[in-house]
Design a protein around this motif. Structure first.
Motif, mmCIF file in Angstrom:
data_model
loop_
_atom_site.group_PDB
_atom_site.id
_atom_site.type_symbol
_atom_site.label_atom_id
_atom_site.label_comp_id
_atom_site.label_asym_id
_atom_site.label_seq_id
_atom_site.Cartn_x
_atom_site.Cartn_y
_atom_site.Cartn_z
ATOM 1 N N GLU A 129 0.817 -1.215 0.000
ATOM 2 C CA GLU A 129 0.000 0.000 0.000
ATOM 3 C C GLU A 129 0.850 1.265 0.000
ATOM 4 O OE1 GLU A 129 -3.296 0.408 -0.347
ATOM 5 O OE2 GLU A 129 -3.318 -1.746 -0.777
ATOM 6 N N GLY A 130 2.009 1.216 0.696
ATOM 7 C CA GLY A 130 2.867 2.386 0.726
ATOM 8 C C GLY A 130 3.417 2.733 -0.642
ATOM 9 N N ALA A 131 3.829 1.737 -1.387
ATOM 10 C CA ALA A 131 4.337 1.966 -2.741
ATOM 11 C C ALA A 131 3.227 2.478 -3.652
ATOM 12 C CB ALA A 131 4.928 0.673 -3.288
ATOM 13 N N LEU A 132 2.038 1.911 -3.508
ATOM 14 C CA LEU A 132 0.894 2.368 -4.293
ATOM 15 C C LEU A 132 0.588 3.833 -4.001
ATOM 16 C CD1 LEU A 132 -1.568 1.931 -6.127
ATOM 17 C CD2 LEU A 132 -2.788 1.024 -4.135
ATOM 18 N N ALA A 133 0.557 4.195 -2.729
ATOM 19 C CA ALA A 133 0.264 5.575 -2.341
ATOM 20 C C ALA A 133 1.316 6.530 -2.896
ATOM 21 C CB ALA A 133 0.192 5.685 -0.819
ATOM 22 N N ALA A 134 2.579 6.114 -2.876
ATOM 23 C CA ALA A 134 3.649 6.966 -3.387
ATOM 24 C C ALA A 134 3.503 7.180 -4.892
ATOM 25 C CB ALA A 134 5.006 6.342 -3.069
#
Length: 774
Positions: free
Chosen positions: A317-322
């Protein structure tokens, strides 16, 4: 007397019962060491090696002198585990004189575990004359973890005019040097690129914590050839995993070197990708995303593209948000394309949020390449609320976008898809009509059949062929000929009864075309279209493998009807006629897989989709034999291409080595330090997505390859060893054919034992296509 008889009878009965209940004696596994089945022999070797039986060494030691390569290899491994010095003479003989690399390597590893000091001393004595190269290769393994008194003499060999001596000498010097850090620094500045690569590969195979400092200096240093750069990152990844300390802190300190230099920030992004994977990962998802931020904010577009691609590899999710947060502020279309691919990969494509985001890109003011990827990624079964945007794209002035949209619209399975696709069949542009056919094939419902039957009579051969292939795919009647009457007769009998199985939802393909299936079966029922040319001749290899195919040639592709359910192989030289380009662009755009060899990189792929990869500039024509190595050993596309200890040799005749212009879009699967050193570019096999399809290129030929091209082999045993070491011939095949007459002639051996290295790579793409991965 009666009592005595009764007692005797009872005794006999009890004895018989006891015998019946006694378990049979366990057969001695040592007997299996001479079993006719070699898997039994191998299992027996392993079992005895792991046992505590007193006669284990006496049983295993003679096997080192067996005349079977497989038994030699397993026996050497077994003696290494048992650490019996009595095995040293035989192991030293094998380490230098064994016919194949796998056995020599196993023997050297065993010596390293038994007595590396004595072993190194004896191997050094043999490092001269005919045995010099083999002895140095073994010495490089035996010296792992050891200091060597003769290290300075090894260093002098780095200037030997023979590259075959320089390379193992460099690794042996590295392993045996009293100052390993200084040795690494010196080796990474060597003028010979292959030596630099061998040193980095040796570090990755046998890393030490002290290796970090010199590798870190190289990481923050000036540019290296990309072949060296790949190995530098792999070595750093392995070294950073050593020890029990705070690996993430050490990795972050390394990554922070180099400031805002674009090259270093690009390396940083690629290294983070490696550090976020493996066991154990150096970075968790949050740490990896944080580590990518400097690259994502870089002034250099290449660094930002590398970071956008790395987010996809990191996942979560962190990579997606970035990726979502960065997209609105990103001006470079190549970086935007990577962000689209990242979001599509990390967010389930059928979720409303993913669909809404991709739809906004399709409707937005973006470069066509970015919109194309969004259109393609919307083409998933079960996607809702994308149909209107895709329908609007059917009228786009850019025909490739319109065709991608038609295919994706069919893939969504949306009820809204049918009428627009049906209407598109009336378009004056054959490319759009053909894409409508492909879209209806993917939509795959009863309502589509009449339209597809009508398209069989289309005046354009590509559209008519596409309709035929669409009906073959939907009906699963792969033997059906391209005949309007025959298809209409089928539908009259099948109407209302046919099972329209969702192509993407079916798991039958996954079972049928899994990686255990023989290569020839992967091509069963597949339309293989070969572009005949002047250089390569894959059709000859296909005939030997009994794989059905049809042929076309320059200015005849249009008439042949290339369709996206086929694969198209462009032989070197691959020179297309003017009328061939557009049909092949359509073929790939709508989902076809195109494979080229050698000059086809320029003459076919470069004319279909320029700007991603092209011929590297070299001083003159590339005429060479070079060793090939995997760039991503874990890639399923390389399954079977690099068996243990196998190093394929690519025979290059005027080859077009691959210069990658968009490195985040184009994946290099195989490279060659030999080619990089001698010609300036080492990329020999690469691929990329184009529309719904893929384009793949191999710098060597699919068929002009193998034993007939090898110089210096005099005996049948030489040819057999070459086939095992460089062509991946299995022990089983060698064992059943070693007495055959064809081994006595390179020409005859080449006919019977083809080099399938490049063909295996092609087959893996075909396999992936058939199970719906590409």
């Amino acid at each position: 007397p009666m009592h005595r008889h009764t007692t005797f009878a009872v005794t006999v009965l009890l004895t018989a019962t006891a015998i019946a209940q006694t378990p049979p004696a366990t057969p001695d596994i040592a007997a299996d060491l001479k079993h006719k089945q070699f898997d039994k022999r191998v299992a027996a070797i392993a079992a005895i090696a792991a046992s505590d039986r007193k006669d284990a060494d006496a049983l295993l030691l003679p096997l080192l002198k067996e005349n079977d390569f497989e038994i030699q290899e397993h026996a050497a491994q077994a003696m290494g585990k048992r650490k019996n010095k009595a095995a040293m003479p035989a192991l030293l003989d094998l380490a230098v004189d064994a016919d194949i690399a796998r056995v020599r390597h196993a023997a050297a590893l065993a010596i390293n575990t038994i007595d590396p000091v004595d072993g190194a001393a004896k191997l050094w004595k043999q490092a001269k004359g005919k045995t010099q190269v083999a002895a140095l290769e073994a010495l490089a393994i035996v010296l792992r973890g050891q200091k060597f008194a003769e290290a300075d003499k090894l260093k002098k060999l780095l200037r030997d005019p023979n590259a075959a001596i320089r390379e193992p000498a460099a690794v042996a010097w590295l392993e045996g040097s009293a100052d390993r850090t200084a040795a690494i620094k010196e080796l990474l500045n060597e003028p010979f690129l292959v030596v630099r690569c061998r040193a980095l590969e040796a570090i990755a195979q046998a890393p030490r914590a002290e290796d970090l400092a010199p590798l870190a200096a190289a990481f923050a240093g000036p540019g290296q050839n990309e072949v060296v750069g790949r190995r530098l990152l792999r070595a750093l990844d392995v070294v950073l995993r050593l020890g029990d300390g705070d690996r993430a802190t050490a990795a972050k300190a390394l990554l922070d070197q180099g400031g805002d230099d674009g090259l270093v920030l690009t390396r940083r992004a690629r290294l983070v990708t490696l550090l976020a994977h493996g066991t154990p990962p150096v970075f968790d998802g949050k740490q990896a995303v944080e580590a990518l931020q400097p690259s994502l904010r870089a002034k250099d577009g290449a660094a930002r593209a590398a970071a956008a691609h790395a987010l996809r590899e990191v996942g979560g999710e962190g990579a997606l948000a970035a990726a979502l947060a960065h997209f609105p502020q990103e001006p470079d279309s190549r970086v935007q394309l990577q962000l689209v691919e990242t979001v599509a990969a990390l967010r389930k494509p059928t979720t409303p949020e993913a669909v809404d985001w991709l739809v906004r890109i399709v409707r937005g003011n973006h470069d066509d390449s970015v919109k194309e990827r969004a259109v393609v990624r919307l083409g998933k079964s079960g996607v809702k609320d994308a149909a209107d945007a895709l329908i609007a794209m059917l009228g786009d002035s850019t025909w490739t976008l319109a065709c991608c949209a038609a295919v994706s619209l069919g893939k969504t399975d949306d009820d809204k898809a049918f009428e627009p696709l049906k209407n598109l069949l009336q378009n004056s542009d054959w490319r759009r009509r053909g894409a409508a056919v492909v879209g209806l094939m993917h939509w795959s419902r009863e309502a589509a059949i009449e339209s597809l039957l009508g398209a069989l009579a289309d005046q354009h051969p590509v559209v008519a062929r596409a309709a035929h292939e669409a009906l073959r795919t939907i009906s699963r009647r792969y033997e059906q000929k391209q005949d309007v009457k025959g298809w209409k007769a089928w539908w009259e009998g099948a109407r209302g009864k046919h099972d329209f199985t969702d192509r993407e939802a079916s798991i039958d393909k996954l079972k049928k075309y899994g990686y255990a299936v023989p290569d020839t079966e992967i091509y069963s029922g597949l339309d293989v279209l070969v572009f005949k040319s002047r250089g390569d001749h894959i059709e000859q290899l296909l005939e030997r493998l009994k794989i059905e195919h049809r042929s076309t040639e320059a200015s005849q592709v249009l008439a042949g009807g290339a369709h996206p359910e086929a694969i198209f192989v462009s032989n070197c030289t691959g020179e297309l006629g003017p009328t061939d380009i557009e049909p092949l662009q359509w073929f790939v755009c709508t989902g076809g897989s195109l494979f080229g060899s050698c000059w086809a990189l320029t003459e076919t792929i470069g004319r279909i989709h320029p700007g991603v990869m092209q011929q590297a500039v070299t001083r003159d024509q590339v005429m060479d034999d070079v060793r090939a190595q995997p760039c991503r050993p874990d890639s399923p596309l390389l399954t079977g291409v690099f068996p243990p200890s196998v190093v394929p040799v690519y025979h290059l005749e005027g080859a077009h080595l691959i210069a990658v212009m968009d490195p985040e879009r184009c994946e290099v699967l195989i490279d060659s330090p030999d080619a990089a050193e001698r010609w300036g570019c080492g990329n020999v096999a690469a691929w990329f997505f184009s529309g719904h399809g893929v384009l793949f290129d191999s710098a060597n030929h699919f068929d002009l390859q193998g034993l007939e091209k090898v110089v210096g082999m005099k005996t049948d045993k030489d040819r057999q060893a070459y086939a095992i070491d460089h062509m991946g011939m299995t022990y089983e095949t060698w064992r059943t054919t070693k007495g055959a007459a064809h081994w006595k002639s390179p020409t005859q051996a080449n006919k019977v034992v083809p080099d399938l290295s490049a063909f295996r790579l092609l087959t893996n793409f075909v396999r992936s296509k058939r199970i719906g991965e590409y």
